[in-house]
Write a protein that holds these residues in place. Structure first.
Motif, PDB file in Angstrom:
ATOM      1  N   LEU A 124       3.491   3.063  -9.085  1.00  0.00           N
ATOM      2  CA  LEU A 124       2.125   2.746  -9.506  1.00  0.00           C
ATOM      3  C   LEU A 124       1.836   1.258  -9.362  1.00  0.00           C
ATOM      4  O   LEU A 124       0.737   0.863  -8.971  1.00  0.00           O
ATOM      5  CB  LEU A 124       1.913   3.211 -10.947  1.00  0.00           C
ATOM      6  N   ARG A 125       2.829   0.429  -9.675  1.00  0.00           N
ATOM      7  CA  ARG A 125       2.625  -1.010  -9.537  1.00  0.00           C
ATOM      8  C   ARG A 125       2.402  -1.398  -8.076  1.00  0.00           C
ATOM      9  O   ARG A 125       1.522  -2.204  -7.757  1.00  0.00           O
ATOM     10  CB  ARG A 125       3.832  -1.762 -10.099  1.00  0.00           C
ATOM     11  N   GLU A 126       3.184  -0.820  -7.176  1.00  0.00           N
ATOM     12  CA  GLU A 126       3.018  -1.118  -5.760  1.00  0.00           C
ATOM     13  C   GLU A 126       1.652  -0.658  -5.252  1.00  0.00           C
ATOM     14  O   GLU A 126       0.998  -1.354  -4.458  1.00  0.00           O
ATOM     15  CB  GLU A 126       4.133  -0.455  -4.941  1.00  0.00           C
ATOM     16  N   VAL A 127       1.209   0.511  -5.691  1.00  0.00           N
ATOM     17  CA  VAL A 127      -0.100   1.013  -5.276  1.00  0.00           C
ATOM     18  C   VAL A 127      -1.197   0.061  -5.733  1.00  0.00           C
ATOM     19  O   VAL A 127      -2.134  -0.249  -4.988  1.00  0.00           O
ATOM     20  CB  VAL A 127      -0.338   2.439  -5.815  1.00  0.00           C
ATOM     21  N   LYS A 128      -1.095  -0.394  -6.978  1.00  0.00           N
ATOM     22  CA  LYS A 128      -2.090  -1.339  -7.491  1.00  0.00           C
ATOM     23  C   LYS A 128      -2.127  -2.610  -6.645  1.00  0.00           C
ATOM     24  O   LYS A 128      -3.204  -3.107  -6.289  1.00  0.00           O
ATOM     25  CB  LYS A 128      -1.777  -1.688  -8.943  1.00  0.00           C
ATOM     26  N   GLU A 129      -0.942  -3.151  -6.317  1.00  0.00           N
ATOM     27  CA  GLU A 129      -0.889  -4.390  -5.553  1.00  0.00           C
ATOM     28  C   GLU A 129      -1.481  -4.193  -4.160  1.00  0.00           C
ATOM     29  O   GLU A 129      -2.218  -5.050  -3.658  1.00  0.00           O
ATOM     30  CB  GLU A 129       0.563  -4.874  -5.462  1.00  0.00           C
ATOM     31  N   LEU A 130      -1.180  -3.069  -3.529  1.00  0.00           N
ATOM     32  CA  LEU A 130      -1.714  -2.798  -2.203  1.00  0.00           C
ATOM     33  C   LEU A 130      -3.232  -2.619  -2.239  1.00  0.00           C
ATOM     34  O   LEU A 130      -3.945  -3.026  -1.314  1.00  0.00           O
ATOM     35  CB  LEU A 130      -1.055  -1.558  -1.608  1.00  0.00           C
ATOM     36  N   SER A 131      -3.718  -2.013  -3.316  1.00  0.00           N
ATOM     37  CA  SER A 131      -5.162  -1.775  -3.425  1.00  0.00           C
ATOM     38  C   SER A 131      -5.946  -3.064  -3.602  1.00  0.00           C
ATOM     39  O   SER A 131      -7.144  -3.122  -3.297  1.00  0.00           O
ATOM     40  CB  SER A 131      -5.447  -0.835  -4.597  1.00  0.00           C
ATOM     41  N   GLU A 132      -5.283  -4.126  -4.077  1.00  0.00           N
ATOM     42  CA  GLU A 132      -5.972  -5.390  -4.334  1.00  0.00           C
ATOM     43  C   GLU A 132      -6.021  -6.295  -3.111  1.00  0.00           C
ATOM     44  O   GLU A 132      -6.772  -7.278  -3.095  1.00  0.00           O
ATOM     45  CB  GLU A 132      -5.264  -6.121  -5.485  1.00  0.00           C
ATOM     46  N   LEU A 133      -5.234  -5.984  -2.081  1.00  0.00           N
ATOM     47  CA  LEU A 133      -5.221  -6.831  -0.899  1.00  0.00           C
ATOM     48  C   LEU A 133      -6.543  -6.705  -0.148  1.00  0.00           C
ATOM     49  O   LEU A 133      -7.046  -5.602   0.064  1.00  0.00           O
ATOM     50  CB  LEU A 133      -4.052  -6.445   0.017  1.00  0.00           C
ATOM     51  N   ARG A 134      -7.090  -7.839   0.263  1.00  0.00           N
ATOM     52  CA  ARG A 134      -8.385  -7.852   0.930  1.00  0.00           C
ATOM     53  C   ARG A 134      -8.230  -8.226   2.408  1.00  0.00           C
ATOM     54  O   ARG A 134      -7.261  -8.871   2.814  1.00  0.00           O
ATOM     55  CB  ARG A 134      -9.336  -8.856   0.262  1.00  0.00           C
ATOM     56  N   HIS A 135      -9.193  -7.836   3.200  1.00  0.00           N
ATOM     57  CA  HIS A 135      -9.210  -8.155   4.623  1.00  0.00           C
ATOM     58  C   HIS A 135      -9.337  -9.669   4.802  1.00  0.00           C
ATOM     59  O   HIS A 135      -9.986 -10.365   4.013  1.00  0.00           O
ATOM     60  CB  HIS A 135     -10.392  -7.444   5.291  1.00  0.00           C
ATOM     61  N   GLU A 136      -8.702 -10.196   5.857  1.00  0.00           N
ATOM     62  CA  GLU A 136      -8.663 -11.639   6.050  1.00  0.00           C
ATOM     63  C   GLU A 136     -10.031 -12.239   6.377  1.00  0.00           C
ATOM     64  O   GLU A 136     -10.339 -13.360   5.974  1.00  0.00           O
ATOM     65  CB  GLU A 136      -7.677 -11.977   7.175  1.00  0.00           C
ATOM     66  N   THR A 137     -10.876 -11.505   7.105  1.00  0.00           N
ATOM     67  CA  THR A 137     -12.153 -12.076   7.549  1.00  0.00           C
ATOM     68  C   THR A 137     -13.373 -11.317   7.055  1.00  0.00           C
ATOM     69  O   THR A 137     -14.495 -11.836   7.144  1.00  0.00           O
ATOM     70  CB  THR A 137     -12.203 -12.123   9.084  1.00  0.00           C
ATOM     71  N   GLU A 138     -13.201 -10.106   6.546  1.00  0.00           N
ATOM     72  CA  GLU A 138     -14.326  -9.298   6.097  1.00  0.00           C
ATOM     73  C   GLU A 138     -14.188  -8.974   4.621  1.00  0.00           C
ATOM     74  O   GLU A 138     -13.088  -8.944   4.069  1.00  0.00           O
ATOM     75  CB  GLU A 138     -14.415  -8.001   6.919  1.00  0.00           C
ATOM     76  N   ASP A 139     -15.334  -8.704   3.993  1.00  0.00           N
ATOM     77  CA  ASP A 139     -15.348  -8.399   2.563  1.00  0.00           C
ATOM     78  C   ASP A 139     -15.070  -6.906   2.353  1.00  0.00           C
ATOM     79  O   ASP A 139     -15.988  -6.114   2.083  1.00  0.00           O
ATOM     80  CB  ASP A 139     -16.685  -8.782   1.939  1.00  0.00           C
ATOM     81  N   LYS A 140     -13.826  -6.536   2.508  1.00  0.00           N
ATOM     82  CA  LYS A 140     -13.417  -5.151   2.312  1.00  0.00           C
ATOM     83  C   LYS A 140     -11.905  -5.106   2.072  1.00  0.00           C
ATOM     84  O   LYS A 140     -11.210  -6.120   2.220  1.00  0.00           O
ATOM     85  CB  LYS A 140     -13.783  -4.290   3.516  1.00  0.00           C
ATOM     86  N   ARG A 141     -11.439  -3.925   1.693  1.00  0.00           N
ATOM     87  CA  ARG A 141     -10.005  -3.769   1.483  1.00  0.00           C
ATOM     88  C   ARG A 141      -9.257  -4.062   2.778  1.00  0.00           C
ATOM     89  O   ARG A 141      -9.755  -3.834   3.877  1.00  0.00           O
ATOM     90  CB  ARG A 141      -9.658  -2.332   1.051  1.00  0.00           C
ATOM     91  N   ARG A 142      -8.038  -4.511   2.639  1.00  0.00           N
ATOM     92  CA  ARG A 142      -7.217  -4.763   3.821  1.00  0.00           C
ATOM     93  C   ARG A 142      -6.832  -3.448   4.503  1.00  0.00           C
ATOM     94  O   ARG A 142      -6.696  -3.403   5.723  1.00  0.00           O
ATOM     95  CB  ARG A 142      -5.955  -5.526   3.414  1.00  0.00           C
ATOM     96  N   PHE A 143      -6.651  -2.381   3.687  1.00  0.00           N
ATOM     97  CA  PHE A 143      -6.213  -1.099   4.241  1.00  0.00           C
ATOM     98  C   PHE A 143      -7.277  -0.025   4.034  1.00  0.00           C
ATOM     99  O   PHE A 143      -7.962   0.004   3.013  1.00  0.00           O
ATOM    100  CB  PHE A 143      -4.912  -0.647   3.577  1.00  0.00           C
ATOM    101  N   ASP A 144      -7.396   0.853   5.010  1.00  0.00           N
ATOM    102  CA  ASP A 144      -8.298   2.000   4.880  1.00  0.00           C
ATOM    103  C   ASP A 144      -7.666   3.093   4.039  1.00  0.00           C
ATOM    104  O   ASP A 144      -8.372   3.872   3.390  1.00  0.00           O
ATOM    105  CB  ASP A 144      -8.642   2.560   6.264  1.00  0.00           C
ATOM    106  N   CYS A 145      -6.337   3.181   4.052  1.00  0.00           N
ATOM    107  CA  CYS A 145      -5.653   4.216   3.265  1.00  0.00           C
ATOM    108  C   CYS A 145      -4.192   3.849   3.087  1.00  0.00           C
ATOM    109  O   CYS A 145      -3.661   2.981   3.788  1.00  0.00           O
ATOM    110  CB  CYS A 145      -5.784   5.592   3.930  1.00  0.00           C
TER     111      CYS A 145
END
Length: 533
Positions: A90-111
């Motif tokens: 759960l901790r890893e999922v939370k950390e991954l969900s918080e990562l943002r895209h380098e140039t755009e205002d969106k999540r870094r990952f789609d899934c």
């Protein structure tokens, strides 16, 4: 291959998560590589968590050079999802969900794709997501995928081995002895067939992988068995785990309530009496609900189970299973499996049964019945609603009251609590068991179960004993000198009742089952008034 719709997920900014389940060797790692090779423009994060002192899954994926520089591969170490390290997941999922895209205002990952261990029950992983309120604001379960080895399906379904005996614990990395023991207690004592059924029943997409290695008849039986165990799931036949990605990622298919109640036995209970035909054609798949309002005789039921299944009782306090008949030095586990398979064959091929039952001299506890293949398990974790204290009964005339008494006989549904005869009232007590199988001999099976019920004479004898106990209790309470202080008087009445000598029920002397919880001695909890899943 259909393209995945990224726009469909823009309304929900939470990270969609796909969980991969399946036994070791079923093809989960191959599926991961297939996903990475064919994902198109979808940005995928991977969280791998399979056994092995050296995690070959991570090594293979890295060496394949399929993980792009701006994507992320995370390995859970020192533990496995199936046991004590779920918090790490759960901790890893939370950390991954918080990562943002380098140039755009969106999540870094789609899934995010999570590969769980071969012995992981996807229901427990889903519950971990559901109970973490903070995580629920950041990520959501999107699809539960189970990979099944179609070529070994029949052998796994007929297995009597536990996960430990099948070698599924080899290589699990635990940081302490306590963690290893917790893992063994929680999962490794489960039988292979129980884990297989859990993974199939709690899934949105099922891949019958290695279909090229299965004979046509075996593949057909595996496919229809999975459809019967989980009518809601999409079942796909694959070779080398090559499945359409739009069936695996960004499907928006997971719904906790729908997935939780998708199992074939649940659907059969819902459809019982509706007139709907739930039988699957092709190779004679059938299901029916055995439903009776007469309780079972404890010894006759025990003998039936011991004769037709490798039968375990699940401890209510520890959750551990004890095998019935294991004290017989003349019979190995395999001999008991062969005997059970031979004896149950007269009923057809019993693949799955699940439900609730009532034992005559155990009027409080709900018997929980679960069978898969030749493995049968019984236990008790909750009490019948009819036995709940009056303060737990919803107010008469409310929707909550209607729900509470929905399984009562019609002539008892409108009765007030104090008007129900505590000796003769049935309430929600019943035997209600779904049987799923191939070419079932329903008449023979019902006749065998009917023979385990109490006879009219036995039931009358037990009710006479019950009435005598009620009379004794009322007489003891009547002798208490009242002080006018309700709390003091109630305590005195309880003491007077507790001082009465115990008079065993007529059936107690022939009851071979392990003790069930004494709900009178446990702290009241509303969940204990509900029937289990």
């Amino acid at each position: 291959m259909a393209a995945m719709d990224l726009d469909a997920n823009k309304k929900d900014d939470r990270l969609p998560v796909t969980i991969l389940s399946g036994f070791l060797g079923a093809g989960k790692t191959t599926l991961l590589k297939h996903m990475l090779t064919n994902r198109g423009g979808v940005r995928v994060a991977l969280l791998v968590n399979d056994v092995g002192a050296v995690n070959l899954d991570e090594k293979l994926i890295k060496e394949s050079r399929l993980v792009r520089a701006n994507e992320k591969l995370v390995e859970l170490t020192n533990g496995c999802i199936c046991c004590t390290r779920r918090d790490d997941l759960l901790r890893e999922v939370k950390e991954l969900s918080e990562l943002r895209h380098e140039t755009e205002d969106k999540r870094r990952f789609d899934c995010l794709v999570v590969e769980s261990t071969g012995v992981s029950d996807p229901r427990s992983v889903a519950q971990a997501f559901a109970t973490d309120e903070d995580l629920a604001t950041r990520a959501r379960l999107d699809t539960l995928v189970t990979v099944v080895d179609a070529s070994a399906f029949s052998e796994n379904f007929s297995s009597v081995n536990t996960a430990m005996e099948a070698g599924m614990h080899d290589g699990h990395d635990h940081s302490t002895k306590e963690e290893e023991e917790a893992c063994e207690d929680a999962v490794m004592s489960e039988n292979v067939v129980d884990l297989l059924v859990s993974q199939v029943e709690f899934a949105d997409t099922i891949l019958l992988n290695k279909s090229d290695l299965a004979t046509p008849s075996r593949l057909k039986q595996a496919r229809i068995t999975c459809q019967k165990l989980n009518p809601r799931a999409t079942v796909l036949e694959t070779t080398n785990s090559a499945a359409p990605l739009d069936q695996l990622l960004l499907t928006n298919r997971f719904d906790f309530e729908a997935t939780s109640t998708a199992a074939g036995w649940v659907q059969s209970l819902k459809q019982a009496g509706s007139g709907r035909d739930t039988t699957l054609g092709g190779i004679g798949f059938q299901n029916f609900v055995y439903k009776k309002r007469t309780p079972f005789h404890p010894k006759r039921l025990h003998d039936f189970l011991a004769e037709h299944f490798v039968f375990y009782e699940v401890s209510s306090s520890t959750g551990e299973s004890s095998e019935e008949g294991s004290a017989d030095p003349e019979k190995t586990l395999e001999q008991r499996r062969a005997r059970a398979a031979k004896n149950s064959k007269k009923f057809g091929t019993l693949l799955r049964s699940k439900g609730w039952f009532w034992i005559g001299n155990r009027p409080v506890g709900i018997g929980e019945w679960s069978q898969a293949g030749v493995i049968g398990r019984l236990g008790c974790n909750a009490q019948w609603r009819i036995t709940a204290p009056e303060e737990y009964w919803p107010e008469q005339g409310t929707p909550e009251r209607a729900k509470f008494v929905e399984d009562f006989p019609d002539d008892e549904k409108d009765e007030d609590y104090e008007d129900l005869d505590q000796v003769t009232a049935i309430g929600d007590r019943r035997n209600e068991i779904v049987f799923i199988g191939i070419d079932l001999e329903r008449d023979k099976l019902e006749k065998a179960l009917d023979a385990c019920l109490l006879t009219t004479q036995e039931w009358m004898q037990h009710q006479q004993w019950h009435q005598a106990q009620v009379d004794r209790i009322e007489a003891a309470e009547a002798k208490v000198k009242l002080t006018g202080d309700e709390e003091v008087d109630d305590a005195a009445k309880r003491a007077a009742v507790e001082a009465l000598p115990e008079v065993p029920a007529p059936l107690d002397s022939v009851d071979p089952f392990e003790p069930w919880p004494d709900f009178d001695d446990e702290e009241d909890d509303e969940e204990e008034m509900e029937m289990g899943d």
